[in-house]
Write a protein that holds these residues in place. Structure first.
Motif, PDB file in Angstrom:
ATOM      1  N   ASN A 157       0.826  -1.201   0.000  1.00 26.92           N
ATOM      2  CA  ASN A 157       0.000   0.000   0.000  1.00 26.92           C
ATOM      3  C   ASN A 157       0.870   1.266   0.000  1.00 26.92           C
ATOM      4  N   LEU A 158       1.854   1.332   0.896  1.00 27.78           N
ATOM      5  CA  LEU A 158       2.700   2.523   0.992  1.00 27.78           C
ATOM      6  C   LEU A 158       3.553   2.720  -0.263  1.00 27.78           C
ATOM      7  N   LYS A 159       4.016   1.618  -0.842  1.00 20.73           N
ATOM      8  CA  LYS A 159       4.815   1.708  -2.062  1.00 20.73           C
ATOM      9  C   LYS A 159       3.979   2.199  -3.238  1.00 20.73           C
ATOM     10  N   GLU A 160       2.813   1.601  -3.432  1.00 19.45           N
ATOM     11  CA  GLU A 160       2.003   1.909  -4.606  1.00 19.45           C
ATOM     12  C   GLU A 160       1.329   3.275  -4.509  1.00 19.45           C
ATOM     13  N   ASP A 161       0.890   3.657  -3.305  1.00 14.97           N
ATOM     14  CA  ASP A 161       0.089   4.869  -3.178  1.00 14.97           C
ATOM     15  C   ASP A 161       0.905   6.106  -2.847  1.00 14.97           C
ATOM     16  N   CYS A 162       2.067   5.941  -2.186  1.00 17.22           N
ATOM     17  CA  CYS A 162       2.852   7.122  -1.802  1.00 17.22           C
ATOM     18  C   CYS A 162       4.333   6.993  -2.109  1.00 17.22           C
ATOM     19  N   GLY A 163       4.752   5.915  -2.781  1.00 12.05           N
ATOM     20  CA  GLY A 163       6.150   5.771  -3.152  1.00 12.05           C
ATOM     21  C   GLY A 163       7.087   5.557  -1.987  1.00 12.05           C
ATOM     22  N   VAL A 164       6.589   5.047  -0.855  1.00 12.68           N
ATOM     23  CA  VAL A 164       7.391   4.830   0.351  1.00 12.68           C
ATOM     24  C   VAL A 164       7.905   3.393   0.356  1.00 12.68           C
ATOM     25  N   ASN A 165       9.181   3.220   0.610  1.00 12.39           N
ATOM     26  CA  ASN A 165       9.795   1.891   0.649  1.00 12.39           C
ATOM     27  C   ASN A 165       9.965   1.446   2.099  1.00 12.39           C
ATOM     28  N   VAL A 166       9.340   0.326   2.443  1.00  9.99           N
ATOM     29  CA  VAL A 166       9.429  -0.201   3.804  1.00  9.99           C
ATOM     30  C   VAL A 166       9.982  -1.623   3.749  1.00  9.99           C
ATOM     31  N   GLY A 167      11.029  -1.881   4.514  1.00  7.30           N
ATOM     32  CA  GLY A 167      11.549  -3.226   4.702  1.00  7.30           C
ATOM     33  C   GLY A 167      11.204  -3.717   6.095  1.00  7.30           C
ATOM     34  N   PHE A 168      11.262  -5.029   6.310  1.00  7.72           N
ATOM     35  CA  PHE A 168      10.867  -5.591   7.596  1.00  7.72           C
ATOM     36  C   PHE A 168      11.991  -6.402   8.214  1.00  7.72           C
ATOM     37  N   ASP A 169      12.093  -6.297   9.516  1.00 10.71           N
ATOM     38  CA  ASP A 169      12.910  -7.191  10.320  1.00 10.71           C
ATOM     39  C   ASP A 169      11.920  -8.005  11.152  1.00 10.71           C
ATOM     40  N   VAL A 170      11.738  -9.285  10.811  1.00 12.13           N
ATOM     41  CA  VAL A 170      10.733 -10.137  11.469  1.00 12.13           C
ATOM     42  C   VAL A 170      11.391 -10.870  12.636  1.00 12.13           C
ATOM     43  N   VAL A 171      10.842 -10.661  13.843  1.00 11.95           N
ATOM     44  CA  VAL A 171      11.421 -11.230  15.053  1.00 11.95           C
ATOM     45  C   VAL A 171      10.325 -11.905  15.882  1.00 11.95           C
ATOM     46  N   GLU A 172      10.729 -12.643  16.905  1.00 10.51           N
ATOM     47  CA  GLU A 172       9.774 -13.225  17.838  1.00 10.51           C
ATOM     48  C   GLU A 172       9.112 -12.120  18.663  1.00 10.51           C
ATOM     49  N   TRP A 173       7.910 -12.401  19.132  1.00 12.99           N
ATOM     50  CA  TRP A 173       7.110 -11.420  19.854  1.00 12.99           C
ATOM     51  C   TRP A 173       7.844 -10.857  21.070  1.00 12.99           C
ATOM     52  N   GLN A 174       8.475 -11.716  21.864  1.00 16.42           N
ATOM     53  CA  GLN A 174       9.167 -11.223  23.052  1.00 16.42           C
ATOM     54  C   GLN A 174      10.381 -10.359  22.684  1.00 16.42           C
ATOM     55  N   VAL A 175      11.018 -10.670  21.564  1.00 13.42           N
ATOM     56  CA  VAL A 175      12.131  -9.842  21.091  1.00 13.42           C
ATOM     57  C   VAL A 175      11.620  -8.451  20.739  1.00 13.42           C
ATOM     58  N   LEU A 176      10.454  -8.394  20.113  1.00 18.86           N
ATOM     59  CA  LEU A 176       9.858  -7.106  19.742  1.00 18.86           C
ATOM     60  C   LEU A 176       9.485  -6.302  20.987  1.00 18.86           C
ATOM     61  N   LEU A 177       8.910  -6.962  21.999  1.00 18.58           N
ATOM     62  CA  LEU A 177       8.572  -6.269  23.233  1.00 18.58           C
ATOM     63  C   LEU A 177       9.826  -5.718  23.919  1.00 18.58           C
ATOM     64  N   THR A 178      10.890  -6.488  23.893  1.00 19.86           N
ATOM     65  CA  THR A 178      12.151  -6.022  24.473  1.00 19.86           C
ATOM     66  C   THR A 178      12.690  -4.818  23.712  1.00 19.86           C
ATOM     67  N   ALA A 179      12.530  -4.830  22.390  1.00 23.10           N
ATOM     68  CA  ALA A 179      12.992  -3.714  21.565  1.00 23.10           C
ATOM     69  C   ALA A 179      12.281  -2.413  21.938  1.00 23.10           C
ATOM     70  N   ALA A 180      11.033  -2.516  22.371  1.00 15.65           N
ATOM     71  CA  ALA A 180      10.274  -1.316  22.742  1.00 15.65           C
ATOM     72  C   ALA A 180      10.831  -0.650  23.987  1.00 15.65           C
ATOM     73  N   ARG A 181      11.712  -1.329  24.730  1.00 19.40           N
ATOM     74  CA  ARG A 181      12.352  -0.744  25.910  1.00 19.40           C
ATOM     75  C   ARG A 181      13.766  -0.239  25.594  1.00 19.40           C
ATOM     76  N   ALA A 182      14.173  -0.359  24.344  1.00 16.66           N
ATOM     77  CA  ALA A 182      15.530   0.032  23.961  1.00 16.66           C
ATOM     78  C   ALA A 182      15.616   1.532  23.720  1.00 16.66           C
ATOM     79  N   THR A 183      16.830   2.053  23.796  1.00 16.93           N
ATOM     80  CA  THR A 183      17.057   3.451  23.430  1.00 16.93           C
ATOM     81  C   THR A 183      16.988   3.582  21.908  1.00 16.93           C
ATOM     82  N   PRO A 184      16.706   4.782  21.373  1.00 14.75           N
ATOM     83  CA  PRO A 184      16.406   4.931  19.946  1.00 14.75           C
ATOM     84  C   PRO A 184      17.474   4.420  18.991  1.00 14.75           C
TER      85      PRO A 184
END
Length: 300
Positions: A157-184
């Motif tokens: 959607n973002l690529k076709e409608d607004c020319g925005v390129n998004v890549g993904f880093d797919v991780v386990e759920w707990q890894v993602l929750l831990t990332a939310a506590r990380a510094t920027p």
């Protein structure tokens, strides 16, 4: 009975191995379940499915409010709801049952790619220099709905409608929750400029403070974005200290407006909490809450 894979959960329901499927996924199985006599329930409750913008990172494109606003115009929420067969709501920060308390923000959330592209161009992102960034997402997880197909939809959607390129880093759920506590700029984020973490929105005051005030920039707290807005914080201070209901309501409206006009998140959809159950299950009422009254439920 924990069954992580969505199709396996549906198979267990159809075979009689279980009587109740919490979070009826994949959504394309709903029609066949209904035709086979199973009950499908949905209901609005305070559960938003967003991307958290990494505003605090040194080279973050999301330091510019126009970029954050642009992406909120660029995403096709109704299209995503169709993909989910109506098991989500195409709204903004708050669910339908909560929005009656709030005045419309100056920047209403709607699908307007032309406005999104104009804002991106103002911020310096054009077809010759497109906005490109990486988001960290999970492969599953509590409240994450169907994160892989949903994020793939948004990527296209973002690529076709607004020319925005998004890549993904797919991780386990707990890894993602831990990332939310990380510094920027933490190495654990691997350069991610957004995190896809489903979140509660049950109290605009308490959860507003939890996620959005500058006091919670600290590593162990919840303002991952490092977003700050003086008007928002003044409104929350009024909510905490005022006693006049009209003053409190006006402050709630102001807080909500700032969250939308100066967005710390990409507001995508709200989960409608689908459940599927066999005809033997009686008495269930879908609550507008995280909590279910099981005293009403029986199996016959």
């Amino acid at each position: 009975m924990p069954i992580p894979e969505a199709n396996s959960r549906l198979a267990a329901l159809r075979s009689g191995q279980v009587d109740w499927n919490r979070g009826c996924r994949p959504a394309d199985g709903i029609a066949s379940l209904k035709s086979a006599g199973f009950t499908i329930t949905t209901g609005s409750y305070p559960h938003v499915w967003p991307w958290f913008f990494n505003i605090g990172a040194a080279n973050s494109p999301f330091k510019d409010v126009r970029v954050r606003q642009a992406l909120n115009y660029c995403i096709d929420r109704e299209g995503l709801v169709s993909l989910l067969n109506g098991t989500a709501g195409a709204l903004g920060r708050l669910a339908q049952g909560q929005r009656s308390r709030f005045r419309k923000p100056g920047q209403p959330l709607q699908f307007d790619p032309a406005k999104g592209k104009a804002l991106l161009a103002e911020a310096g992102y054009t077809p010759a220099k497109p906005l490109s960034f990486k988001a960290m997402i999970s492969n599953s997880g509590s409240g994450q709905m169907l994160p892989l197909p949903m994020n793939e939809f948004l990527q296209q959607n973002l690529k076709e409608d607004c020319g925005v390129n998004v890549g993904f880093d797919v991780v386990e759920w707990q890894v993602l929750l831990t990332a939310a506590r990380a510094t920027p700029d933490s190495p654990s984020l691997q350069g991610a400029m957004a995190l896809n973490i489903s979140s509660p929105s049950s109290d605009a005051g308490n959860h507003g403070a939890l996620f959005f005030i500058r006091q919670f920039f600290r590593r162990t707290d919840s303002n991952f974005e490092q977003w700050k807005d003086d008007e928002f914080e003044d409104a929350l201070k009024t909510i905490a200290e005022a006693t006049d209901p009209k003053v409190i309501s006006a402050a709630y409206r102001k807080a909500h407006e700032r969250l939308v006009d100066n967005p710390p998140w990409l507001y995508i959809v709200h989960d409608l909490n689908p459940r599927a159950m066999s005809p033997k299950v009686r008495g269930f009422l879908s609550p507008q809450s995280w909590f279910v009254d099981l005293t009403l439920v029986s199996v016959q």
